[in-house]
Design a protein around this motif. Structure first.
Motif, mmCIF file in Angstrom:
data_model
loop_
_atom_site.group_PDB
_atom_site.id
_atom_site.type_symbol
_atom_site.label_atom_id
_atom_site.label_comp_id
_atom_site.label_asym_id
_atom_site.label_seq_id
_atom_site.Cartn_x
_atom_site.Cartn_y
_atom_site.Cartn_z
ATOM 1 N N VAL A 98 48.509 -3.257 30.035
ATOM 2 C CA VAL A 98 48.164 -4.125 30.693
ATOM 3 C C VAL A 98 49.199 -3.687 31.946
ATOM 4 C CG1 VAL A 98 49.347 -6.466 31.704
ATOM 5 C CG2 VAL A 98 48.940 -5.689 28.969
ATOM 6 N N ASP A 99 49.747 -2.814 32.100
ATOM 7 C CA ASP A 99 50.731 -1.979 33.374
ATOM 8 C C ASP A 99 48.742 -0.825 34.087
ATOM 9 O OD1 ASP A 99 52.601 -3.510 33.590
ATOM 10 O OD2 ASP A 99 53.926 -1.858 32.389
ATOM 11 N N LEU B 4 45.729 -3.716 38.646
ATOM 12 C CA LEU B 4 46.316 -3.383 39.913
ATOM 13 C C LEU B 4 47.777 -3.735 40.627
ATOM 14 C CD1 LEU B 4 44.563 -2.510 42.852
ATOM 15 C CD2 LEU B 4 44.248 -4.898 43.004
ATOM 16 N N LYS B 5 47.833 -2.250 41.605
ATOM 17 C CA LYS B 5 49.241 -2.012 41.951
ATOM 18 C C LYS B 5 49.343 -1.439 43.400
ATOM 19 C CE LYS B 5 51.086 -0.160 37.944
ATOM 20 N NZ LYS B 5 50.684 -0.152 36.923
ATOM 21 N N LYS B 6 48.213 -2.086 43.851
ATOM 22 C CA LYS B 6 48.345 -1.644 44.786
ATOM 23 C C LYS B 6 48.237 -3.194 46.444
ATOM 24 C CE LYS B 6 46.380 3.252 45.703
ATOM 25 N NZ LYS B 6 46.140 4.172 46.438
ATOM 26 N N SER B 7 48.800 -2.680 47.479
ATOM 27 C CA SER B 7 48.607 -4.518 47.870
ATOM 28 C C SER B 7 48.287 -3.982 49.208
ATOM 29 C CB SER B 7 49.971 -4.976 48.107
ATOM 30 O OG SER B 7 51.057 -4.290 48.929
ATOM 31 N N LEU B 8 47.620 -5.016 49.386
ATOM 32 C CA LEU B 8 46.896 -4.582 50.722
ATOM 33 C C LEU B 8 48.105 -5.537 51.403
ATOM 34 C CD1 LEU B 8 43.777 -6.752 50.071
ATOM 35 C CD2 LEU B 8 43.989 -4.194 50.252
ATOM 36 N N ASP B 9 48.209 -4.298 53.318
ATOM 37 C CA ASP B 9 49.417 -4.730 54.237
ATOM 38 C C ASP B 9 48.639 -4.525 55.322
ATOM 39 O OD1 ASP B 9 48.922 -1.585 53.789
ATOM 40 O OD2 ASP B 9 50.217 -1.452 54.241
#
Length: 156
Positions: free
Chosen positions: A78-79, A83-88
């Motif tokens: 699952v990891d 999606l691990k990136k976040s929009l900044d």
């Protein structure tokens, strides 16, 4: 022979369940085939081998499905899929524009609270702090807050 057929149906159904969960999420042919195989295995056990074998098969199928689901949730699969990136990104419509309170311009569209205006040679989306303002009306910047330009009718 009946036991071999039963084991093949259960193992095949659980393998298709794994394919459904890991490889092809959603409702697909693998999921439908898995459900059909497992349900037929339960029916076959009750019909061909009796009630006790049917209940054991039902329990084995439930334990298998729960075990696969728990294994899937506890594994790092699952990891790896998540999606691990976040929009900044924060858009700043006023970036690169020298704008200050008191600058004058012209309303390009009718400002029914929000509209377009030209200020210092730049076309901007502005918000009226003065009610409705007709197009081609002289305006001036009254304040700038959080990237929003508030305008009012220009005073002569």
């Amino acid at each position: 022979m009946d036991l071999l057929i039963l084991l093949a149906l259960i193992i095949g159904g659980l393998i298709l369940f794994i394919v459904e969960v890991f490889l092809i999420p959603g409702i697909s042919i693998a999921g439908i085939a898995s459900a059909a195989s497992l349900l037929y295995a339960i029916y076959f056990a009750f019909d061909a081998l009796g009630n006790q074998a049917g209940y054991i098969t039902l329990l084995a199928v439930l334990v298998g499905i729960i075990g696969i689901t728990v294994w899937f949730m506890r594994s790092k699969t699952v990891d790896r899929l998540a999606l691990k990136k976040s929009l900044d990104y924060h858009p700043n419509p006023l970036e690169g524009i020298e704008l200050k309170v008191g600058d004058k311009g012209t309303a390009l569209t009718r400002l029914t609270l929000i509209g377009n205006a030209e200020i210092n040679g730049h076309q901007l989306e502005v918000q009226s702090a003065d009610g409705f303002i007709d197009e081609k009306t002289p305006i001036q910047v009254s304040r700038i807050s959080n990237g929003v330009v508030y305008v009012q009718r220009a005073t002569l």
